[in-house]
Design an enzyme around this catalytic site. Sequence first.
Site, PDB file in Angstrom:
ATOM      1  N   GLU A 179      17.365 -19.590 -34.442  1.00 21.87           N
ATOM      2  CA  GLU A 179      16.904 -18.868 -33.809  1.00 21.87           C
ATOM      3  C   GLU A 179      16.414 -17.920 -33.177  1.00 21.87           C
ATOM      4  O   GLU A 179      16.045 -17.410 -32.578  1.00 21.87           O
ATOM      5  CB  GLU A 179      15.791 -20.223 -33.642  1.00 21.87           C
ATOM      6  CG  GLU A 179      15.267 -20.544 -32.740  1.00 21.87           C
ATOM      7  CD  GLU A 179      14.140 -21.866 -32.444  1.00 21.87           C
ATOM      8  OE1 GLU A 179      13.114 -21.433 -33.103  1.00 21.87           O
ATOM      9  OE2 GLU A 179      13.872 -22.360 -32.278  1.00 21.87           O
TER      10      GLU A 179
ATOM     11  N   TYR B 137      43.159 -16.657 -31.184  1.00 21.45           N
ATOM     12  CA  TYR B 137      42.253 -17.921 -31.373  1.00 21.45           C
ATOM     13  C   TYR B 137      43.069 -19.010 -32.008  1.00 21.45           C
ATOM     14  O   TYR B 137      42.798 -20.372 -31.520  1.00 21.45           O
ATOM     15  CB  TYR B 137      41.929 -17.347 -32.493  1.00 21.45           C
ATOM     16  CG  TYR B 137      41.974 -17.267 -33.809  1.00 21.45           C
ATOM     17  CD1 TYR B 137      42.054 -18.534 -34.311  1.00 21.45           C
ATOM     18  CD2 TYR B 137      43.102 -15.925 -33.947  1.00 21.45           C
ATOM     19  CE1 TYR B 137      42.710 -18.333 -35.648  1.00 21.45           C
ATOM     20  CE2 TYR B 137      43.102 -16.006 -35.013  1.00 21.45           C
ATOM     21  CZ  TYR B 137      43.272 -17.436 -36.323  1.00 21.45           C
ATOM     22  OH  TYR B 137      44.103 -16.693 -37.522  1.00 21.45           O
TER      23      TYR B 137
ATOM     24  N   CYS C 225      42.883 -22.914 -41.119  1.00 14.03           N
ATOM     25  CA  CYS C 225      41.797 -23.571 -40.939  1.00 14.03           C
ATOM     26  C   CYS C 225      41.140 -24.930 -41.196  1.00 14.03           C
ATOM     27  O   CYS C 225      40.878 -26.077 -40.287  1.00 14.03           O
ATOM     28  CB  CYS C 225      41.269 -22.662 -41.759  1.00 14.03           C
ATOM     29  SG  CYS C 225      41.865 -21.221 -42.293  1.00 14.03           S
TER      30      CYS C 225
ATOM     31  N   HIS D  12      12.648 -23.987 -36.317  1.00 14.96           N
ATOM     32  CA  HIS D  12      12.467 -24.458 -34.619  1.00 14.96           C
ATOM     33  C   HIS D  12      12.768 -25.512 -34.829  1.00 14.96           C
ATOM     34  O   HIS D  12      12.073 -26.415 -36.428  1.00 14.96           O
ATOM     35  CB  HIS D  12      11.140 -24.372 -34.170  1.00 14.96           C
ATOM     36  CG  HIS D  12      10.828 -24.738 -32.953  1.00 14.96           C
ATOM     37  ND1 HIS D  12      11.609 -24.328 -32.223  1.00 14.96           N
ATOM     38  CD2 HIS D  12       9.759 -25.690 -32.723  1.00 14.96           C
ATOM     39  CE1 HIS D  12      11.166 -24.618 -30.847  1.00 14.96           C
ATOM     40  NE2 HIS D  12      10.585 -25.845 -31.221  1.00 14.96           N
TER      41      HIS D  12
ATOM     42  N   GLU E  49      41.627 -22.439 -29.982  1.00 15.33           N
ATOM     43  CA  GLU E  49      41.445 -23.963 -31.038  1.00 15.33           C
ATOM     44  C   GLU E  49      42.624 -25.362 -30.285  1.00 15.33           C
ATOM     45  O   GLU E  49      41.618 -25.972 -30.546  1.00 15.33           O
ATOM     46  CB  GLU E  49      41.646 -23.162 -32.829  1.00 15.33           C
ATOM     47  CG  GLU E  49      40.040 -21.801 -32.963  1.00 15.33           C
ATOM     48  CD  GLU E  49      41.025 -21.420 -34.450  1.00 15.33           C
ATOM     49  OE1 GLU E  49      39.336 -20.777 -34.563  1.00 15.33           O
ATOM     50  OE2 GLU E  49      41.573 -21.768 -34.426  1.00 15.33           O
TER      51      GLU E  49
ATOM     52  N   CYS F 227      46.332 -21.902 -44.681  1.00 12.24           N
ATOM     53  CA  CYS F 227      44.959 -22.564 -44.629  1.00 12.24           C
ATOM     54  C   CYS F 227      45.567 -23.898 -44.699  1.00 12.24           C
ATOM     55  O   CYS F 227      44.428 -24.336 -44.065  1.00 12.24           O
ATOM     56  CB  CYS F 227      44.011 -21.529 -45.323  1.00 12.24           C
ATOM     57  SG  CYS F 227      42.604 -21.810 -45.308  1.00 12.24           S
TER      58      CYS F 227
ATOM     59  N   LYS G 268      42.700 -27.489 -38.939  1.00 10.30           N
ATOM     60  CA  LYS G 268      42.479 -27.377 -38.046  1.00 10.30           C
ATOM     61  C   LYS G 268      40.951 -27.500 -37.623  1.00 10.30           C
ATOM     62  O   LYS G 268      40.736 -28.528 -36.687  1.00 10.30           O
ATOM     63  CB  LYS G 268      42.527 -26.050 -38.512  1.00 10.30           C
ATOM     64  CG  LYS G 268      42.012 -25.088 -36.691  1.00 10.30           C
ATOM     65  CD  LYS G 268      40.887 -24.467 -37.049  1.00 10.30           C
ATOM     66  CE  LYS G 268      40.305 -23.806 -37.869  1.00 10.30           C
ATOM     67  NZ  LYS G 268      40.497 -22.236 -37.744  1.00 10.30           N
TER      68      LYS G 268
END
Length: 489
Positions: free
Chosen positions: A469, A195, A58, A464, A199, A53, A61
């Site tokens: 939302e 993935y 991660c 908002h 990615e 990682c 990346k």
Amino acid sequence: MEGQRDYDLLVIGGGSGGLACAKEAAQLGKKVAVVDYVEPSPRGTSWGLGGTCVNVGCIPKKLMHQAALLGDMIRDAPHYGWAVPQQVPHDWRKMAEAVQNHVKSLNWGHRVQLQDRKVKYLNIKASFVNEHMVCGVTKGGKETLLSADHIVIATGGRPRYPTQIEGAVEHGITSDDIFWLKESPGKTLVVGASYVALECAGFLTGLGLDTTVMIRSIPLRGFDQQMSSLVTEHMASHGTHFLRGCTPLRVKKLPDGQLQVTWKDLASGREDMGTFNTVLWAIGRVPETRSLNLEKAGVNTNPNSYKILVDAREATSIPHIYAIGDAAEGRPELTPTAIMAGKLLAQRLCGQSSDLMDYNNVPTTVFTPLEYGCVGLSEEEAVARHGEEHVEVYHAYYKPLEFTVAERDSSQCYIKMVCLREPPQLVLGLHFLGPNAGEVTQGFALGIKCGASYAQVMQTVGIHPTCAEEVAKLHISKRSGLDPTVTGC
């Protein structure tokens, strides 16, 4: 009677899970050691403490993904009144150096944390001698024997090479190398549909590089397939090339240093070829278990996946030997699950808690150019588990406000919530495709973990104007057949 052992707990592997387990146990008063060793990749890339990682996963990346997103923002800027020149070159070397320096600072931070908690750290390659003892070998070949009452295997995994393909290992790289390249990879062929593949292809395209993804069958296997299609559709419409239903046959280095790749179209059987500067293999990962001599300790593995068989307590076939993270069979290959499993295991070993890791409803995000966040069941899994007549799917195509002024295409910005049909309609899964998907999904993951119903989501007031939302406004079901495109602000 057996003599006293060197440690209460020995952790093999200094990645996310191993370090979390070691630090927690040490803090709770145990005498702990961590052994970690990085075998250089076939390309010769190696790195410091912290695991995949931190070093080759991660962290680098996400930073390279961010670099690519900034390129999109530069293109948006003139619409918002910024007189930014549009042909802005990207300097790979500068980005790579900054990313690598950050990673090195994390390596150092991990070493300091172990020291602060009085955890003994040894940079040695470990293998079992018996069920309580391991032998560690330094880079120079010096051997050390270590014994412990409890042993945790947290060795993670490494990228798989297609060794049967001529030239694959000699001329290809993997995710172990891409983040440590000093120079731009140039025109790149990414082989795989995981993935990791998508990615990497996404940020390479975003940085202005000619990028092609070769997919043998389906993208993002194991993820919701409608969402996966939208992810690749967005990438294709934003410059990433796709070779579908193709498999590579060989890689050959040409006199000018370019790589000539020959592949086969599986449908027609026809062969084709192309030249690239870099070939990146992203065809899956293999657990780092085969050099551990597990048979000497009596630890059982799955003969097909090489992963270690564990129970709900993370225990292996030998009760005082445990496995966590990517090396364990049937666990999600995700850093946060390894960290939590490691901490909980340490707490149980120290008699602090009896809590087991819950692997249900674990959220995750795929950091493709348009991010895909999900938690819970895919639509396919929900239907397989409960039957189509018992599942209700609410969905919407929406337009992020930021996209409007910039005249960005939002045709793949999509949300779906998979629920039980019976009121109050328990939420089984949430799938979000759009900007900042990780941030959106993390918040809703808590609700789903707490057993949220569709009725409760509808009672939640949205913030908002946000993309998040739109989740709280989902009101059109797939079953209704109505147009799910959001209109109005």
